[in-house]
Design a protein around this motif. Structure first.
Motif, PDB file in Angstrom:
ATOM      1  N   SER A  17       0.799  -1.217   0.000  1.00 27.73           N
ATOM      2  CA  SER A  17       0.000   0.000   0.000  1.00 27.73           C
ATOM      3  C   SER A  17       0.841   1.281   0.000  1.00 27.73           C
ATOM      4  O   SER A  17       0.284   2.374  -0.076  1.00 27.73           O
ATOM      5  CB  SER A  17      -0.930   0.005   1.217  1.00 27.73           C
ATOM      6  OG  SER A  17      -0.158  -0.017   2.405  1.00 27.73           O
ATOM      7  N   MET A  22       2.978   1.338  -5.108  1.00 23.44           N
ATOM      8  CA  MET A  22       1.796   1.415  -5.974  1.00 23.44           C
ATOM      9  C   MET A  22       2.165   1.994  -7.343  1.00 23.44           C
ATOM     10  O   MET A  22       1.745   1.478  -8.374  1.00 23.44           O
ATOM     11  CB  MET A  22       0.714   2.268  -5.318  1.00 23.44           C
ATOM     12  CG  MET A  22       0.214   1.733  -3.993  1.00 23.44           C
ATOM     13  SD  MET A  22      -0.968   0.436  -4.166  1.00 23.44           S
ATOM     14  CE  MET A  22      -2.412   1.376  -4.527  1.00 23.44           C
ATOM     15  N   PHE A  27       0.110  -0.160  -9.509  1.00 22.61           N
ATOM     16  CA  PHE A  27      -0.913  -0.646  -8.590  1.00 22.61           C
ATOM     17  C   PHE A  27      -0.896  -2.169  -8.447  1.00 22.61           C
ATOM     18  O   PHE A  27      -1.921  -2.802  -8.287  1.00 22.61           O
ATOM     19  CB  PHE A  27      -2.299  -0.133  -8.988  1.00 22.61           C
ATOM     20  CG  PHE A  27      -2.354   1.370  -9.020  1.00 22.61           C
ATOM     21  CD1 PHE A  27      -2.515   2.080  -7.854  1.00 22.61           C
ATOM     22  CD2 PHE A  27      -2.204   2.050 -10.212  1.00 22.61           C
ATOM     23  CE1 PHE A  27      -2.532   3.462  -7.868  1.00 22.61           C
ATOM     24  CE2 PHE A  27      -2.223   3.438 -10.243  1.00 22.61           C
ATOM     25  CZ  PHE A  27      -2.387   4.149  -9.068  1.00 22.61           C
ATOM     26  N   GLY A  28       0.287  -2.736  -8.494  1.00 23.92           N
ATOM     27  CA  GLY A  28       0.473  -4.172  -8.301  1.00 23.92           C
ATOM     28  C   GLY A  28       0.485  -4.991  -9.566  1.00 23.92           C
ATOM     29  O   GLY A  28       0.900  -6.148  -9.545  1.00 23.92           O
TER      30      GLY A  28
END
Length: 79
Positions: A17, A22, A27-28
């Motif tokens: 997070s 990110m 965002f992964g």
């Protein structure tokens, strides 16, 4: 059977997070194995089309330069 789409682990001490994680991993999405670059590109292409449709080639170029700087800064903190 082993899941081929497992996530690459984060560097030690970094949470998923965290803003740098990110941004550096989109965002992964950039952590998905076996092809993180491919999945990251597939996630980013729709945004490129939208920017191009709304603002044209100049907006796309400016956005690319800004995101290059933001992504490079985030990845230098990512590890």
């Amino acid at each position: 059977m082993k899941n081929p789409f497992r996530l690459k682990p984060l560097p030690e001490g970094l949470k998923a997070s965290a803003p740098t994680a990110m941004i550096a991993t989109w965002f992964g999405v950039g952590r998905i194995r076996p092809a993180p670059g491919t999945f990251g590109t597939l996630a980013a292409v729709p945004f490129g089309f939208i920017i191009m449709a709304v603002g044209g080639p100049l907006a796309l170029g400016i956005s690319a330069l800004i995101l290059l700087w933001v992504g490079s800064t985030a990845s230098s903190h990512y590890g």
